[in-house]
Design a protein around this motif. Sequence first.
Motif, PDB file in Angstrom:
ATOM      1  N   GLN A 163       8.966 -35.569   3.501  1.00  0.00           N
ATOM      2  CA  GLN A 163       8.384 -36.198   2.308  1.00  0.00           C
ATOM      3  C   GLN A 163       9.038 -35.549   1.096  1.00  0.00           C
ATOM      4  O   GLN A 163       9.687 -34.501   1.229  1.00  0.00           O
ATOM      5  CB  GLN A 163       6.877 -35.983   2.296  1.00  0.00           C
ATOM      6  N   VAL A 164       8.890 -36.187  -0.046  1.00  0.00           N
ATOM      7  CA  VAL A 164       9.491 -35.631  -1.255  1.00  0.00           C
ATOM      8  C   VAL A 164       8.399 -35.431  -2.300  1.00  0.00           C
ATOM      9  O   VAL A 164       7.618 -36.348  -2.583  1.00  0.00           O
ATOM     10  CB  VAL A 164      10.598 -36.562  -1.799  1.00  0.00           C
ATOM     11  N   ASN A 165       8.326 -34.213  -2.846  1.00  0.00           N
ATOM     12  CA  ASN A 165       7.349 -33.913  -3.894  1.00  0.00           C
ATOM     13  C   ASN A 165       7.731 -34.711  -5.142  1.00  0.00           C
ATOM     14  O   ASN A 165       8.819 -34.512  -5.692  1.00  0.00           O
ATOM     15  CB  ASN A 165       7.391 -32.399  -4.166  1.00  0.00           C
TER      16      ASN A 165
ATOM     17  N   GLU B 197      11.473 -31.973  -4.504  1.00  0.00           N
ATOM     18  CA  GLU B 197      11.761 -31.100  -3.354  1.00  0.00           C
ATOM     19  C   GLU B 197      11.258 -31.744  -2.056  1.00  0.00           C
ATOM     20  O   GLU B 197      10.111 -32.193  -1.983  1.00  0.00           O
ATOM     21  CB  GLU B 197      11.050 -29.759  -3.565  1.00  0.00           C
ATOM     22  N   PRO B 198      12.089 -31.761  -0.999  1.00  0.00           N
ATOM     23  CA  PRO B 198      11.607 -32.283   0.280  1.00  0.00           C
ATOM     24  C   PRO B 198      10.676 -31.275   0.969  1.00  0.00           C
ATOM     25  O   PRO B 198      10.816 -30.065   0.759  1.00  0.00           O
ATOM     26  CB  PRO B 198      12.892 -32.475   1.092  1.00  0.00           C
ATOM     27  N   TYR B 199       9.771 -31.789   1.756  1.00  0.00           N
ATOM     28  CA  TYR B 199       8.871 -30.885   2.488  1.00  0.00           C
ATOM     29  C   TYR B 199       8.330 -31.570   3.732  1.00  0.00           C
ATOM     30  O   TYR B 199       8.386 -32.799   3.861  1.00  0.00           O
ATOM     31  CB  TYR B 199       7.705 -30.412   1.591  1.00  0.00           C
ATOM     32  N   LEU B 200       7.790 -30.749   4.638  1.00  0.00           N
ATOM     33  CA  LEU B 200       7.072 -31.233   5.823  1.00  0.00           C
ATOM     34  C   LEU B 200       5.722 -30.532   5.820  1.00  0.00           C
ATOM     35  O   LEU B 200       5.672 -29.324   5.586  1.00  0.00           O
ATOM     36  CB  LEU B 200       7.785 -30.785   7.094  1.00  0.00           C
ATOM     37  N   ARG B 201       4.679 -31.289   6.104  1.00  0.00           N
ATOM     38  CA  ARG B 201       3.340 -30.698   6.111  1.00  0.00           C
ATOM     39  C   ARG B 201       2.922 -30.454   7.558  1.00  0.00           C
ATOM     40  O   ARG B 201       3.192 -31.301   8.428  1.00  0.00           O
ATOM     41  CB  ARG B 201       2.368 -31.686   5.458  1.00  0.00           C
ATOM     42  N   LEU B 202       2.294 -29.310   7.843  1.00  0.00           N
ATOM     43  CA  LEU B 202       1.776 -29.086   9.190  1.00  0.00           C
ATOM     44  C   LEU B 202       0.552 -29.966   9.414  1.00  0.00           C
ATOM     45  O   LEU B 202      -0.070 -30.433   8.469  1.00  0.00           O
ATOM     46  CB  LEU B 202       1.411 -27.615   9.411  1.00  0.00           C
ATOM     47  N   GLY B 203       0.219 -30.179  10.684  1.00  0.00           N
ATOM     48  CA  GLY B 203      -0.910 -31.058  11.022  1.00  0.00           C
ATOM     49  C   GLY B 203      -2.242 -30.320  10.948  1.00  0.00           C
ATOM     50  O   GLY B 203      -2.294 -29.108  10.688  1.00  0.00           O
TER      51      GLY B 203
ATOM     52  N   ILE C  59      -0.537 -26.003   4.784  1.00  0.00           N
ATOM     53  CA  ILE C  59       0.724 -25.264   4.948  1.00  0.00           C
ATOM     54  C   ILE C  59       1.878 -26.267   4.967  1.00  0.00           C
ATOM     55  O   ILE C  59       1.831 -27.263   5.706  1.00  0.00           O
ATOM     56  CB  ILE C  59       0.746 -24.479   6.272  1.00  0.00           C
ATOM     57  N   ILE C  60       2.885 -25.994   4.148  1.00  0.00           N
ATOM     58  CA  ILE C  60       4.068 -26.866   4.131  1.00  0.00           C
ATOM     59  C   ILE C  60       5.324 -26.048   4.408  1.00  0.00           C
ATOM     60  O   ILE C  60       5.337 -24.828   4.248  1.00  0.00           O
ATOM     61  CB  ILE C  60       4.219 -27.623   2.782  1.00  0.00           C
ATOM     62  N   LEU C  61       6.362 -26.780   4.838  1.00  0.00           N
ATOM     63  CA  LEU C  61       7.700 -26.197   5.026  1.00  0.00           C
ATOM     64  C   LEU C  61       8.599 -26.787   3.966  1.00  0.00           C
ATOM     65  O   LEU C  61       8.629 -28.011   3.787  1.00  0.00           O
ATOM     66  CB  LEU C  61       8.236 -26.584   6.406  1.00  0.00           C
ATOM     67  N   THR C  62       9.310 -25.948   3.255  1.00  0.00           N
ATOM     68  CA  THR C  62      10.205 -26.429   2.193  1.00  0.00           C
ATOM     69  C   THR C  62      11.542 -25.682   2.305  1.00  0.00           C
ATOM     70  O   THR C  62      11.649 -24.707   3.051  1.00  0.00           O
ATOM     71  CB  THR C  62       9.632 -26.140   0.780  1.00  0.00           C
ATOM     72  N   PRO C  63      12.537 -26.071   1.504  1.00  0.00           N
ATOM     73  CA  PRO C  63      13.726 -25.226   1.395  1.00  0.00           C
ATOM     74  C   PRO C  63      13.362 -23.907   0.710  1.00  0.00           C
ATOM     75  O   PRO C  63      12.297 -23.779   0.093  1.00  0.00           O
ATOM     76  CB  PRO C  63      14.672 -26.046   0.490  1.00  0.00           C
TER      77      PRO C  63
ATOM     78  N   THR D 224       6.010 -28.606  14.936  1.00  0.00           N
ATOM     79  CA  THR D 224       6.288 -29.628  13.916  1.00  0.00           C
ATOM     80  C   THR D 224       7.793 -29.783  13.692  1.00  0.00           C
ATOM     81  O   THR D 224       8.324 -30.894  13.663  1.00  0.00           O
ATOM     82  CB  THR D 224       5.589 -29.232  12.590  1.00  0.00           C
ATOM     83  N   LEU D 225       8.489 -28.649  13.566  1.00  0.00           N
ATOM     84  CA  LEU D 225       9.938 -28.734  13.311  1.00  0.00           C
ATOM     85  C   LEU D 225      10.686 -29.304  14.507  1.00  0.00           C
ATOM     86  O   LEU D 225      11.646 -30.060  14.338  1.00  0.00           O
ATOM     87  CB  LEU D 225      10.496 -27.347  12.968  1.00  0.00           C
TER      88      LEU D 225
END
Length: 243
Positions: free
Chosen positions: A10-12, A17-23, A29-33, A179-180
Amino acid sequence: MSHSQLHPLQVNPATGEPYLRLGSPLENIILTPHRPGDAAFTVPILNDPGVVRWLGGPPYPYTPSHAESWVSSVIEESDAILRELREASAKDPEAPLKVVGDCPVRILREIKEDGSEVYLGDIAFRRCTYPHEAPEERLRLSEENARRPVGDPALVWCVAYYLASSHHGRGIMTMALRTLLSAWAIPRMGVRRIRTEVRIGNIGSVRVFEKNGFVLDRTVEKEYPNCLGETMHGSCILWWEHP
Ligand SMILES: CC(C)(COP(=O)(O)OP(=O)(O)OC[C@H]1O[C@@H](n2cnc3c(N)ncnc32)[C@H](O)[C@@H]1OP(=O)(O)O)[C@@H](O)C(=O)NCCC(=O)NCCS
């Protein structure tokens, strides 16, 4: 229908910034660069004995200058992948999703109720370099692996991660790896084989891998000092194969 090559990131909308959100239940909690300002947050974590005792990579003591150069090198890597993906989207919006050699999101951040974010840790995939093999075999296997093209199902990957001690034992790394793997490593990097090495005694890390389908292959017993001068007793080697 056109799609973004960033899928499923997803993109903020505010920062781009792109990110992935945990379930659930870890949606906060998110994963970002990596971000340039992260260096200062990594220094206390990478000087914490509860974290570094199990790590083979970072220098110790870990100084602000180590952190600055590491963070800028990782930002260059993620920027390169994001550029590759954005250029592919711009060139042909209908093209199939591209397989790439890295994951642009890897930094775990906790979003607090007031919207502020806390740096929690790092999880990254990289090509396996067979650290505990005998030197000649290590060189042969690493070179063979380095020559494999991106997307080659025979390419062997490894995963490295750490999390701030304040957040251990809440299921965060188990879910981050899950998730990753499912959102990016398998579909967008073509990851099919992963080999990891965990120091004997690092029960939490072995469990994170086992809960994600990794299987213990063998244990290599060898005494050596870690960065704190403590005696380590060898490594557990675990493998994961795409089901
Ligand atoms: C390894 C690490 C990433 C685990 O992350 P985490 O988010 O705390 O792990 P989880 O909460 O997802 O726990 C996974 C499992 O390990 C168990 N566990 C976690 N920490 C543990 C510990 N210190 N001792 C025993 N079990 C532990 C959990 O109970 C859970 O098992 P269960 O579901 O069977 O109860 C984290 O402890 C860490 O950063 N350690 C220092 C750095 C490190 O070891 N990196 C990996 C090098 S290979």
